[in-house]
Design an enzyme around this catalytic site. Structure first.
Site, PDB file in Angstrom:
ATOM      1  N   LYS A 107     -69.578  -3.994 -45.867  1.00  0.00           N
ATOM      2  CA  LYS A 107     -71.094  -4.196 -46.176  1.00  0.00           C
ATOM      3  C   LYS A 107     -71.385  -4.947 -47.428  1.00  0.00           C
ATOM      4  CE  LYS A 107     -72.262  -1.542 -42.654  1.00  0.00           C
ATOM      5  NZ  LYS A 107     -70.938  -1.072 -42.244  1.00  0.00           N
TER       6      LYS A 107
HETATM    7  C1  LIG Z   1     -70.624  -0.872 -40.991  1.00  0.00           C
HETATM    8  C2  LIG Z   1     -69.381  -0.708 -40.695  1.00  0.00           C
HETATM    9  C3  LIG Z   1     -68.593  -1.025 -39.261  1.00  0.00           C
HETATM   10  C4  LIG Z   1     -69.316  -1.732 -38.266  1.00  0.00           C
HETATM   11  O1  LIG Z   1     -70.127  -2.793 -38.450  1.00  0.00           O
HETATM   12  P1  LIG Z   1     -71.284  -3.430 -37.464  1.00  0.00           P
HETATM   13  O2  LIG Z   1     -71.522  -4.716 -38.233  1.00  0.00           O
HETATM   14  O3  LIG Z   1     -72.314  -2.416 -37.686  1.00  0.00           O
HETATM   15  O4  LIG Z   1     -70.833  -3.684 -36.110  1.00  0.00           O
HETATM   16  C5  LIG Z   1     -67.176  -0.973 -39.221  1.00  0.00           C
HETATM   17  N1  LIG Z   1     -66.571  -0.422 -40.137  1.00  0.00           N
HETATM   18  C6  LIG Z   1     -66.922  -0.206 -41.399  1.00  0.00           C
HETATM   19  C7  LIG Z   1     -65.931   0.412 -42.369  1.00  0.00           C
HETATM   20  C8  LIG Z   1     -68.312  -0.282 -41.608  1.00  0.00           C
HETATM   21  O5  LIG Z   1     -68.696   0.134 -42.756  1.00  0.00           O
END
Ligand SMILES: *Cc1c(COP(=O)(O)O)cnc(C)c1O
Length: 498
Positions: free
Chosen positions: A113
């Site tokens: 993120k």
């Molecule tokens: C948010 C997240 C995901 C999923 O990603 P999306 O963009 O919501 O599909 C997968 N793995 C981790 C560690 C995340 O923080």
């Protein structure tokens, strides 16, 4: 470049407006009017560039109401060595043969993120200056764990900005929770809700789109925006690392320009994999987009059947950031695959909110099958993958990445596909120490969170990232818990408005 709403083609706004507003008033998501092409020559010109240069180049194609200097300044502020612990920012590692891992977790919160949330506050600041509302921006976030912390860290003490984060009380890992409740900054608040991530996300969306709430904020000189992956400013930076990974495969001689790669993404809200699809629409040579889910396999079933059905049991798994039954960004994919048929999107989305399900047309189903593969894996398979990958290749991955590795290996085995494949690695393994240690065969029952970190370090020799080790002994600042029905009141209370 203008932006439309997935639920109304007549909506037409600038990038700056799309970013400050977050979501369209009709409940739809902002999408670019077209996908700017990225030619083979352009890709060539990026091969020897830094991540900041690659980001500036790609983002400028979408943020046409920003000057080149503004985009560059945002990218430089976000992807600096003060914020990221690897000079490549998103380094590509070869796992074996044709399988490569794109590590997206070298930022301050150790999850992918950060790739978007380190730059979003800068994009938001520039956007707010352009739309010149002069209002204080209130960032409202629903999180399954990683977004919350990354958004808090990105927006902490950002001028003219407040940030409020809601997370499911029992739906995040102990480390994720500790990261959030100890967050520093004068403009931040965090509250747990009794419910799961979908409850938190639905609550936030309801507050966002309620005109009465918007009026109340406006009277107080404030406006909402979103740091969730429904915000265009979250999504567009994610396109960059797929371009960057392709450049790195050219640079290390794995591919010749024009040859395709596959991409595998551990998926929750469908933001990360959608960014890869957008990169493909721009012309980046991507063959298959492989969507990996955990036991909450609503997307696997959708890709394979054409019916999206959230009426099913919700499982809490060892990959909590993917414990989602409503993948918001899928709406953007359907918009493209339906030929931008906003009426069809309105129909499906209202069926989803009324009945919890919808079925797409045969044309859309065929279009999905052309580009996407869906696969899933349960907690036992996730654990076996972590152990196997560590023992065979000496590579330690977290639970989310392991879901993707499992689905990837199954796909390659079943199809015999030899296309070089890039797996998006979305979190540092220490964020999920308990599950990772258990996968390696350790008994963690007697250990507290930081003893687990130590034990994982002893077992693997992998360095503990400093943003996690420094949380030890910190006292929580935010202990509030609310019912999902009371989220709006909590927002008013935290903002000090009546
Ligand atoms: C948010 C997240 C995901 C999923 O990603 P999306 O963009 O919501 O599909 C997968 N793995 C981790 C560690 C995340 O923080």
């Amino acid at each position: 470049m203008q932006y439309h709403s997935t639920r109304d083609n007549a909506v037409c706004v600038t990038a700056a407006r799309a970013i400050t507003q977050g979501i369209s008033k009709d409940g739809g998501l902002f999408v670019p009017e077209s996908f700017p092409p990225l030619s083979a020559q352009e890709i060539d010109s990026l091969v020897n560039c830094s991540y900041v240069e690659r980001a500036t180049y790609v983002l400028s194609k979408y943020l046409t109401d920003f000057t080149q200097e503004e985009v560059k300044a945002c990218a430089e502020a976000a992807y600096s060595l003060e914020r990221f612990r690897d000079p490549a920012i998103a380094p590509l590692r070869t796992l074996h043969d044709n399988t490569h891992i794109l590590e997206l977790w070298h930022g301050p919160t150790c999850a992918f993120k950060d790739m978007a949330l380190q730059i979003l506050p800068h994009l938001m600041r520039v956007s707010a200056e352009k739309t010149s509302d002069g209002k204080e921006i209130v960032i409202l976030v629903a999180t399954s764990g990683d977004t919350g912390k990354a958004a808090l860290e990105g927006f902490r003490d950002a001028p003219h900005t407040r940030i409020l984060v809601f997370y499911p009380e029992d739906g995040v890992s102990p480390m994720q929770k500790l990261q959030m409740v100890t967050q520093e900054g004068e403009n931040v608040s965090v509250c747990a809700i009794r419910g799961n991530f979908d409850d938190a996300q639905t609550g936030v969306k309801t507050i966002f789109t309620d005109p009465a709430v918007a009026d109340m904020l406006a009277q107080n000189g404030m406006m909402f925006s979103s740091a969730n992956s429904i915000n265009w400013g979250r999504l567009v930076p994610q396109i960059v690392y797929y371009v960057s990974a392709y450049c790195d495969l050219l640079k290390n001689g794995t591919l010749k320009n024009g040859e395709p790669m596959n991409v595998v993404v551990p998926t929750g809200n469908f933001g990360n994999i959608l960014a890869a699809y957008y990169a493909k629409k721009m012309g980046l040579p991507i063959a298959k987009l492989i969507c990996a889910s955990n036991k909450n396999r609503v997307l696997t079933d959708f890709i394979n059947s054409g019916t999206y059905d959230r009426n099913r049991a919700f499982f809490t798994t060892t990959s909590p950031s993917m414990d989602i039954l409503i993948s918001s960004n899928l709406e953007r994919l359907l918009y493209e695959l339906s030929g931008r048929d906003d009426a069809e999107i309105r129909e499906w989305m209202s069926a989803l909110s009324k009945d919890g399900s919808y079925t797409v047309s045969d044309t859309v189903k065929a279009a999905i099958e052309e580009s996407f593969v869906g696969g899933c894996c349960d907690d036992e398979q996730t654990a076996a993958t972590i152990r196997n990958i560590f023992e065979t290749y000496g590579y330690l991955c977290d639970t989310h990445t392991a879901v993707a590795v499992h689905v990837c290996e199954e796909y390659l085995r079943d199809t015999g596909d030899t296309t070089p494949t890039v797996i998006a690695s979305t979190a540092n393994p220490y964020k999920f120490s308990s599950s990772v240690l258990t996968a390696l065969g350790a008994d963690v029952s007697a250990l507290d969170e930081f003893e687990k970190v130590e034990a994982l370090n002893t077992a693997t020799g992998e360095a503990v990232p400093s943003p996690l080790s420094c949380l030890r002994g910190r006292t929580p600042r935010f202990t509030g818990v609310c019912d999902k029905e009371n989220m709006q009141q909590v927002v008013y209370d935290l903002l000090g408005i009546q």
